[in-house]
Write a protein that holds these residues in place. Structure first.
Motif, PDB file in Angstrom:
ATOM      1  N   THR A  48       0.821  -1.215   0.000  1.00 47.26           N
ATOM      2  CA  THR A  48       0.000   0.000   0.000  1.00 47.26           C
ATOM      3  C   THR A  48       0.857   1.268   0.000  1.00 47.26           C
ATOM      4  O   THR A  48       0.397   2.321  -0.419  1.00 47.26           O
ATOM      5  CB  THR A  48      -0.926   0.042   1.233  1.00 47.26           C
ATOM      6  N   HIS A  49       2.094   1.148   0.482  1.00 44.93           N
ATOM      7  CA  HIS A  49       3.000   2.296   0.574  1.00 44.93           C
ATOM      8  C   HIS A  49       4.421   1.853   0.223  1.00 44.93           C
ATOM      9  O   HIS A  49       4.822   0.735   0.549  1.00 44.93           O
ATOM     10  CB  HIS A  49       3.048   2.848   2.001  1.00 44.93           C
ATOM     11  N   VAL A  50       5.173   2.756  -0.390  1.00 44.14           N
ATOM     12  CA  VAL A  50       6.607   2.557  -0.573  1.00 44.14           C
ATOM     13  C   VAL A  50       7.299   3.661   0.196  1.00 44.14           C
ATOM     14  O   VAL A  50       6.996   4.846   0.017  1.00 44.14           O
ATOM     15  CB  VAL A  50       7.021   2.606  -2.060  1.00 44.14           C
ATOM     16  N   ALA A  51       8.216   3.263   1.073  1.00 42.18           N
ATOM     17  CA  ALA A  51       8.974   4.223   1.881  1.00 42.18           C
ATOM     18  C   ALA A  51      10.427   4.211   1.426  1.00 42.18           C
ATOM     19  O   ALA A  51      11.085   3.170   1.467  1.00 42.18           O
ATOM     20  CB  ALA A  51       8.885   3.857   3.357  1.00 42.18           C
ATOM     21  N   GLY A  52      10.913   5.354   0.975  1.00 39.65           N
ATOM     22  CA  GLY A  52      12.326   5.505   0.643  1.00 39.65           C
ATOM     23  C   GLY A  52      13.087   5.769   1.926  1.00 39.65           C
ATOM     24  O   GLY A  52      12.748   6.687   2.685  1.00 39.65           O
ATOM     25  N   VAL A  53      14.112   4.943   2.182  1.00 39.80           N
ATOM     26  CA  VAL A  53      14.843   5.006   3.445  1.00 39.80           C
ATOM     27  C   VAL A  53      16.284   5.436   3.192  1.00 39.80           C
ATOM     28  O   VAL A  53      17.004   4.823   2.388  1.00 39.80           O
ATOM     29  CB  VAL A  53      14.809   3.626   4.147  1.00 39.80           C
ATOM     30  N   PHE A  54      16.696   6.483   3.888  1.00 39.38           N
ATOM     31  CA  PHE A  54      18.063   6.987   3.827  1.00 39.38           C
ATOM     32  C   PHE A  54      18.675   6.863   5.215  1.00 39.38           C
ATOM     33  O   PHE A  54      18.151   7.432   6.177  1.00 39.38           O
ATOM     34  CB  PHE A  54      18.068   8.448   3.368  1.00 39.38           C
ATOM     35  N   GLN A  55      19.737   6.093   5.315  1.00 37.59           N
ATOM     36  CA  GLN A  55      20.451   5.866   6.576  1.00 37.59           C
ATOM     37  C   GLN A  55      19.502   5.480   7.711  1.00 37.59           C
ATOM     38  O   GLN A  55      19.584   6.007   8.819  1.00 37.59           O
ATOM     39  CB  GLN A  55      21.284   7.085   6.941  1.00 37.59           C
ATOM     40  N   GLY A  56      18.573   4.560   7.413  1.00 35.23           N
ATOM     41  CA  GLY A  56      17.682   4.015   8.431  1.00 35.23           C
ATOM     42  C   GLY A  56      16.458   4.847   8.750  1.00 35.23           C
ATOM     43  O   GLY A  56      15.662   4.493   9.606  1.00 35.23           O
ATOM     44  N   LYS A  57      16.275   5.970   8.049  1.00 35.59           N
ATOM     45  CA  LYS A  57      15.155   6.882   8.325  1.00 35.59           C
ATOM     46  C   LYS A  57      14.297   7.067   7.067  1.00 35.59           C
ATOM     47  O   LYS A  57      14.823   7.268   5.968  1.00 35.59           O
ATOM     48  CB  LYS A  57      15.716   8.228   8.773  1.00 35.59           C
ATOM     49  N   VAL A  58      12.982   7.029   7.227  1.00 35.49           N
ATOM     50  CA  VAL A  58      12.059   7.227   6.105  1.00 35.49           C
ATOM     51  C   VAL A  58      12.093   8.694   5.687  1.00 35.49           C
ATOM     52  O   VAL A  58      11.795   9.581   6.486  1.00 35.49           O
ATOM     53  CB  VAL A  58      10.620   6.807   6.480  1.00 35.49           C
ATOM     54  N   VAL A  59      12.470   8.938   4.420  1.00 35.24           N
ATOM     55  CA  VAL A  59      12.572  10.311   3.925  1.00 35.24           C
ATOM     56  C   VAL A  59      11.526  10.650   2.864  1.00 35.24           C
ATOM     57  O   VAL A  59      11.331  11.823   2.543  1.00 35.24           O
ATOM     58  CB  VAL A  59      13.988  10.609   3.374  1.00 35.24           C
ATOM     59  N   VAL A  60      10.856   9.632   2.312  1.00 37.44           N
ATOM     60  CA  VAL A  60       9.801   9.862   1.325  1.00 37.44           C
ATOM     61  C   VAL A  60       8.838   8.681   1.364  1.00 37.44           C
ATOM     62  O   VAL A  60       9.247   7.549   1.625  1.00 37.44           O
ATOM     63  CB  VAL A  60      10.379  10.072  -0.098  1.00 37.44           C
ATOM     64  N   VAL A  61       7.551   8.966   1.129  1.00 40.62           N
ATOM     65  CA  VAL A  61       6.527   7.918   1.136  1.00 40.62           C
ATOM     66  C   VAL A  61       5.618   8.108  -0.072  1.00 40.62           C
ATOM     67  O   VAL A  61       5.151   9.225  -0.335  1.00 40.62           O
ATOM     68  CB  VAL A  61       5.669   7.965   2.420  1.00 40.62           C
ATOM     69  N   TYR A  62       5.375   7.019  -0.791  1.00 38.65           N
ATOM     70  CA  TYR A  62       4.441   7.021  -1.918  1.00 38.65           C
ATOM     71  C   TYR A  62       3.296   6.074  -1.576  1.00 38.65           C
ATOM     72  O   TYR A  62       3.525   4.925  -1.216  1.00 38.65           O
ATOM     73  CB  TYR A  62       5.141   6.591  -3.207  1.00 38.65           C
ATOM     74  N   VAL A  63       2.058   6.562  -1.697  1.00 36.29           N
ATOM     75  CA  VAL A  63       0.864   5.793  -1.354  1.00 36.29           C
ATOM     76  C   VAL A  63       0.250   5.225  -2.639  1.00 36.29           C
ATOM     77  O   VAL A  63       0.092   5.948  -3.623  1.00 36.29           O
ATOM     78  CB  VAL A  63      -0.171   6.679  -0.633  1.00 36.29           C
ATOM     79  N   LYS A  64      -0.091   3.942  -2.586  1.00 37.84           N
ATOM     80  CA  LYS A  64      -0.734   3.234  -3.700  1.00 37.84           C
ATOM     81  C   LYS A  64       0.001   3.426  -5.023  1.00 37.84           C
ATOM     82  O   LYS A  64      -0.558   3.929  -6.006  1.00 37.84           O
ATOM     83  CB  LYS A  64      -2.187   3.664  -3.826  1.00 37.84           C
TER      84      LYS A  64
END
Length: 109
Positions: A48-64
């Motif tokens: 349902t979501h894609v989370a872009g992770v930079f150095q262990g932290k979510v920096v961007v989220v795309y829904v559906k």
């Protein structure tokens, strides 16, 4: 830092973008996050979501996101997605959350 915890039945695919995050190779955080992922076909419909992770932290989220198999011959059998908003969900409750406690796990439910 608060841990990433899925809400309301969300299934979040966390993708590590640390190697290309500051690179100009793909041009934008959207281009870095959306391509070329090895995902089992049966998992695609669950995400349902894609989370872009930079150095262990979510920096961007795309829904559906809308998934399709890449046509790039350098990345056979990989997936990429499209999304109507290149900037992602700027109000997502998942932004800034940590995934360090999950180790190599990429799905958070």
């Amino acid at each position: 830092m608060n841990p990433l915890v899925a809400q309301n039945g969300d299934v979040i695919l966390c993708v590590n973008i640390s190697k290309l995050y500051n690179s100009k190779e793909r041009g934008s955080i959207y281009e870095v996050t959306r391509k070329y992922w090895h995902i089992a076909d049966d998992n695609l419909s669950r995400i349902t979501h894609v989370a872009g992770v930079f150095q262990g932290k979510v920096v961007v989220v795309y829904v559906k996101p809308s998934w399709y198999r890449t046509e790039n011959p350098e990345w056979p059998n990989r997936w990429e997605f499209t999304h109507q908003n290149d900037e992602g969900d700027l109000h997502s409750p998942y932004l800034g959350k940590s995934i360090r406690m999950y180790g190599p796990t990429r799905y958070v439910e």
